[in-house]
Design a protein around this motif. Sequence first.
Motif, PDB file in Angstrom:
ATOM      1  N   ASN A   1      18.361 -59.913 -14.928  1.00 34.87           N
ATOM      2  CA  ASN A   1      18.797 -59.741 -16.278  1.00 34.87           C
ATOM      3  C   ASN A   1      18.472 -58.443 -16.854  1.00 34.87           C
ATOM      4  O   ASN A   1      18.987 -58.168 -17.804  1.00 34.87           O
ATOM      5  CB  ASN A   1      18.004 -61.019 -17.091  1.00 34.87           C
ATOM      6  N   HIS A   2      17.716 -57.486 -16.219  1.00 42.18           N
ATOM      7  CA  HIS A   2      17.410 -56.214 -16.598  1.00 42.18           C
ATOM      8  C   HIS A   2      18.470 -55.176 -15.923  1.00 42.18           C
ATOM      9  O   HIS A   2      18.123 -54.064 -15.916  1.00 42.18           O
ATOM     10  CB  HIS A   2      16.028 -55.971 -16.232  1.00 42.18           C
ATOM     11  N   LYS A   3      19.523 -55.639 -15.415  1.00 39.84           N
ATOM     12  CA  LYS A   3      20.403 -54.801 -14.427  1.00 39.84           C
ATOM     13  C   LYS A   3      20.661 -53.390 -15.516  1.00 39.84           C
ATOM     14  O   LYS A   3      21.130 -53.637 -16.690  1.00 39.84           O
ATOM     15  CB  LYS A   3      21.644 -55.577 -14.227  1.00 39.84           C
ATOM     16  N   ASP A   4      20.801 -52.442 -15.068  1.00 39.37           N
ATOM     17  CA  ASP A   4      20.971 -51.046 -15.617  1.00 39.37           C
ATOM     18  C   ASP A   4      19.841 -50.539 -16.513  1.00 39.37           C
ATOM     19  O   ASP A   4      20.232 -49.516 -17.215  1.00 39.37           O
ATOM     20  CB  ASP A   4      22.414 -51.147 -16.194  1.00 39.37           C
ATOM     21  N   HIS A   5      18.806 -51.268 -16.723  1.00 40.16           N
ATOM     22  CA  HIS A   5      17.662 -50.751 -17.308  1.00 40.16           C
ATOM     23  C   HIS A   5      17.002 -49.293 -16.977  1.00 40.16           C
ATOM     24  O   HIS A   5      17.103 -49.468 -15.646  1.00 40.16           O
ATOM     25  CB  HIS A   5      16.502 -51.771 -17.678  1.00 40.16           C
ATOM     26  N   ARG A   6      16.422 -48.704 -17.871  1.00 39.85           N
ATOM     27  CA  ARG A   6      16.135 -47.459 -17.178  1.00 39.85           C
ATOM     28  C   ARG A   6      14.690 -47.377 -17.454  1.00 39.85           C
ATOM     29  O   ARG A   6      14.347 -47.622 -18.686  1.00 39.85           O
ATOM     30  CB  ARG A   6      16.848 -46.284 -17.834  1.00 39.85           C
ATOM     31  N   VAL A   7      14.210 -46.506 -16.556  1.00 43.36           N
ATOM     32  CA  VAL A   7      12.602 -46.669 -16.275  1.00 43.36           C
ATOM     33  C   VAL A   7      12.327 -44.930 -16.578  1.00 43.36           C
ATOM     34  O   VAL A   7      12.940 -44.337 -15.730  1.00 43.36           O
ATOM     35  CB  VAL A   7      11.996 -47.082 -15.120  1.00 43.36           C
ATOM     36  N   LEU A   8      11.529 -44.500 -17.492  1.00 42.47           N
ATOM     37  CA  LEU A   8      10.778 -43.041 -17.733  1.00 42.47           C
ATOM     38  C   LEU A   8       9.497 -43.202 -16.834  1.00 42.47           C
ATOM     39  O   LEU A   8       8.493 -43.988 -17.197  1.00 42.47           O
ATOM     40  CB  LEU A   8      10.820 -42.866 -18.894  1.00 42.47           C
ATOM     41  N   ALA A   9       9.409 -42.410 -15.866  1.00 43.82           N
ATOM     42  CA  ALA A   9       7.885 -42.215 -15.153  1.00 43.82           C
ATOM     43  C   ALA A   9       7.587 -40.825 -15.218  1.00 43.82           C
ATOM     44  O   ALA A   9       8.454 -39.810 -15.099  1.00 43.82           O
ATOM     45  CB  ALA A   9       8.264 -42.294 -13.491  1.00 43.82           C
ATOM     46  N   LEU A  10       6.344 -40.623 -15.266  1.00 43.45           N
ATOM     47  CA  LEU A  10       5.712 -39.461 -15.595  1.00 43.45           C
ATOM     48  C   LEU A  10       4.301 -39.250 -15.174  1.00 43.45           C
ATOM     49  O   LEU A  10       3.757 -40.195 -14.702  1.00 43.45           O
ATOM     50  CB  LEU A  10       5.400 -39.075 -17.071  1.00 43.45           C
ATOM     51  N   ALA A  11       4.042 -38.120 -14.492  1.00 37.61           N
ATOM     52  CA  ALA A  11       2.904 -37.850 -13.720  1.00 37.61           C
ATOM     53  C   ALA A  11       2.558 -36.414 -14.013  1.00 37.61           C
ATOM     54  O   ALA A  11       3.464 -35.576 -14.319  1.00 37.61           O
ATOM     55  CB  ALA A  11       2.781 -38.113 -12.268  1.00 37.61           C
ATOM     56  N   PHE A  12       1.139 -36.219 -13.519  1.00 38.94           N
ATOM     57  CA  PHE A  12       0.627 -34.640 -13.974  1.00 38.94           C
ATOM     58  C   PHE A  12      -0.485 -34.133 -12.791  1.00 38.94           C
ATOM     59  O   PHE A  12      -0.918 -34.985 -12.099  1.00 38.94           O
ATOM     60  CB  PHE A  12      -0.085 -34.546 -15.432  1.00 38.94           C
ATOM     61  N   GLY A  13      -0.499 -32.909 -12.667  1.00 36.47           N
ATOM     62  CA  GLY A  13      -1.321 -32.365 -11.784  1.00 36.47           C
ATOM     63  C   GLY A  13      -1.950 -30.911 -11.938  1.00 36.47           C
ATOM     64  O   GLY A  13      -1.417 -30.303 -12.939  1.00 36.47           O
ATOM     65  N   PRO A  14      -2.615 -30.525 -10.900  1.00 36.48           N
ATOM     66  CA  PRO A  14      -2.640 -28.893 -10.918  1.00 36.48           C
ATOM     67  C   PRO A  14      -1.467 -28.234 -11.264  1.00 36.48           C
ATOM     68  O   PRO A  14      -0.246 -28.390 -10.868  1.00 36.48           O
ATOM     69  CB  PRO A  14      -3.413 -28.577  -9.716  1.00 36.48           C
ATOM     70  N   GLY A  15      -1.774 -27.184 -11.945  1.00 36.45           N
ATOM     71  CA  GLY A  15      -0.828 -26.051 -12.216  1.00 36.45           C
ATOM     72  C   GLY A  15      -0.653 -25.520 -13.585  1.00 36.45           C
ATOM     73  O   GLY A  15      -0.496 -24.458 -13.760  1.00 36.45           O
ATOM     74  N   LEU A  16      -0.871 -26.243 -14.609  1.00 36.54           N
ATOM     75  CA  LEU A  16      -0.942 -27.628 -14.969  1.00 36.54           C
ATOM     76  C   LEU A  16       0.702 -28.093 -14.725  1.00 36.54           C
ATOM     77  O   LEU A  16       1.738 -27.579 -15.554  1.00 36.54           O
ATOM     78  CB  LEU A  16      -1.272 -28.099 -16.253  1.00 36.54           C
ATOM     79  N   THR A  17       1.097 -28.992 -13.658  1.00 35.57           N
ATOM     80  CA  THR A  17       2.505 -29.560 -13.636  1.00 35.57           C
ATOM     81  C   THR A  17       2.657 -30.574 -14.116  1.00 35.57           C
ATOM     82  O   THR A  17       1.744 -31.434 -14.220  1.00 35.57           O
ATOM     83  CB  THR A  17       2.236 -29.675 -11.872  1.00 35.57           C
ATOM     84  N   MET A  18       3.735 -30.708 -14.781  1.00 35.33           N
ATOM     85  CA  MET A  18       4.199 -32.059 -15.305  1.00 35.33           C
ATOM     86  C   MET A  18       5.423 -32.563 -14.629  1.00 35.33           C
ATOM     87  O   MET A  18       6.349 -31.527 -14.491  1.00 35.33           O
ATOM     88  CB  MET A  18       4.310 -32.007 -16.868  1.00 35.33           C
ATOM     89  N   GLU A  19       5.635 -33.863 -14.308  1.00 40.98           N
ATOM     90  CA  GLU A  19       6.811 -34.206 -13.414  1.00 40.98           C
ATOM     91  C   GLU A  19       7.495 -35.267 -14.411  1.00 40.98           C
ATOM     92  O   GLU A  19       6.589 -36.347 -14.909  1.00 40.98           O
ATOM     93  CB  GLU A  19       6.164 -34.685 -12.099  1.00 40.98           C
ATOM     94  N   SER A  20       8.568 -35.583 -14.218  1.00 39.73           N
ATOM     95  CA  SER A  20       9.460 -36.547 -15.116  1.00 39.73           C
ATOM     96  C   SER A  20      10.305 -37.330 -14.142  1.00 39.73           C
ATOM     97  O   SER A  20      10.937 -36.353 -13.340  1.00 39.73           O
ATOM     98  CB  SER A  20       9.982 -36.105 -16.370  1.00 39.73           C
ATOM     99  N   MET A  21      10.833 -38.423 -14.265  1.00 41.65           N
ATOM    100  CA  MET A  21      11.831 -38.915 -13.458  1.00 41.65           C
ATOM    101  C   MET A  21      12.501 -40.417 -14.010  1.00 41.65           C
ATOM    102  O   MET A  21      11.517 -40.954 -14.780  1.00 41.65           O
ATOM    103  CB  MET A  21      11.335 -39.633 -12.023  1.00 41.65           C
ATOM    104  N   LEU A  22      13.648 -40.383 -13.972  1.00 44.46           N
ATOM    105  CA  LEU A  22      14.480 -41.305 -14.374  1.00 44.46           C
ATOM    106  C   LEU A  22      15.101 -42.114 -13.269  1.00 44.46           C
ATOM    107  O   LEU A  22      15.447 -41.756 -12.511  1.00 44.46           O
ATOM    108  CB  LEU A  22      15.534 -40.983 -15.334  1.00 44.46           C
ATOM    109  N   LEU A  23      14.601 -43.430 -13.602  1.00 43.32           N
ATOM    110  CA  LEU A  23      15.273 -44.651 -12.625  1.00 43.32           C
ATOM    111  C   LEU A  23      16.104 -45.719 -13.240  1.00 43.32           C
ATOM    112  O   LEU A  23      15.831 -45.904 -14.293  1.00 43.32           O
ATOM    113  CB  LEU A  23      13.855 -45.347 -11.710  1.00 43.32           C
ATOM    114  N   ARG A  24      17.036 -46.043 -12.477  1.00 39.42           N
ATOM    115  CA  ARG A  24      17.871 -47.301 -13.196  1.00 39.42           C
ATOM    116  C   ARG A  24      17.615 -48.609 -11.932  1.00 39.42           C
ATOM    117  O   ARG A  24      17.623 -48.273 -10.810  1.00 39.42           O
ATOM    118  CB  ARG A  24      19.225 -46.908 -13.124  1.00 39.42           C
ATOM    119  N   LEU A  25      17.561 -49.747 -12.687  1.00 36.71           N
ATOM    120  CA  LEU A  25      17.473 -50.936 -12.016  1.00 36.71           C
ATOM    121  C   LEU A  25      18.978 -51.193 -11.587  1.00 36.71           C
ATOM    122  O   LEU A  25      19.667 -51.423 -12.497  1.00 36.71           O
ATOM    123  CB  LEU A  25      16.972 -52.065 -12.728  1.00 36.71           C
ATOM    124  N   VAL A  26      19.014 -51.570 -10.371  1.00 38.35           N
ATOM    125  CA  VAL A  26      20.260 -51.920  -9.850  1.00 38.35           C
ATOM    126  C   VAL A  26      20.315 -53.138  -8.790  1.00 38.35           C
ATOM    127  O   VAL A  26      19.407 -53.603  -8.267  1.00 38.35           O
ATOM    128  CB  VAL A  26      21.302 -50.698  -8.908  1.00 38.35           C
TER     129      VAL A  26
END
Length: 343
Positions: A318-343
């Motif tokens: 029922n959540h087909k094509d819903h999008r997920v924002l993922a975030l994480a952090f670490g030394p650097g200071l590094t920031m990472e982001s990612m978008l995923l889609r439910l298929v």
Amino acid sequence: MGKAHGFTGSALNRLQALYRATGIRQRYSVISDYQQADSRKWNFYPNSEQLEPFPTTSHRADLYRKNAARLSVRATQEALQQTHLVASDFTHLITVSCTGMYAPGLDIDLVHELGLNTSIQRSCINFMGCYAAFTAIKLGDQICKANENAKVLIVATELCTIHFQKSGDDDNLLANAIFGDGSAALVMSSQRADSLQPTVLSPEAFLNDIYPEGADEMAWGIGNFGFEMKLSAYVPTLIEKGIGHLVTRLLASTSNQRIDHYALHPGGKKILEVIEKALGIEKHADWAGRKVLAEYGNMSSPTILFVLKMLWESLDSNHKDHRVLALAFGPGLTMESMLLRLV
């Protein structure tokens, strides 16, 4: 922990207040409780005044080698149960860890213990910290896009608790209060039929950046008595300053800027709070990150995979094509982001 630090009186009261403020109910460790350990079986941190003789880096490395592969195998077996694949199907193996290294390494141990092909292409992502699973997913995504027959196994395993430091400075107290041990495995393939699951997550976009003003606020180095964490209380402030701009740039790279769900790396309760504020979302939107923090603490690289799994299991067709924002952090200071889609 009070005994391990040698704290009494007001110092012990402050330590107890710190633990209450973390939002963590429990964490896991490959080491038995310091005070309840059977010294005949578990004699890692001596049950003595000041934990002397304090374990050396070599001693801790031995413990890592004995336990990292065992947990990685278990995580992989659980992941494989959700697919049509067997170990010999995999063409690529990516291992992720920053809490131990040896050679022949964790990757080769997994080849032997899981029955992977000895000719499997192996990559090791080491010492990148809490955001390293993003690096592994990006690499897996590139492999699958370049080879439609690729089957990629990603394993992230961290034994943070073996690097306990007993000195009472703020960095050590904070690190000792939030980090735990954990392992997570992830299967990536361009073939939808490889999964037994009705829904899977498909990577859609990535963006990372480095904020050098935070380089001295989060660091991870090798000392004589284990790996030593530098973790400043200023880190949440730096993340709050940069995260909104990073997400805006990520969304600008896609045609669809809608976000339906959030998977935030729970580096700490304060970090989750400042991200929620910066993105203008309520606590309930970040329920998965908060739940993982409460039940596992911060396990470094596997943590975001725990969050994604918990979120993914709450979704269905029922959540087909819903999008997920993922975030994480670490030394650097590094920031990472990612978008995923439910298929």
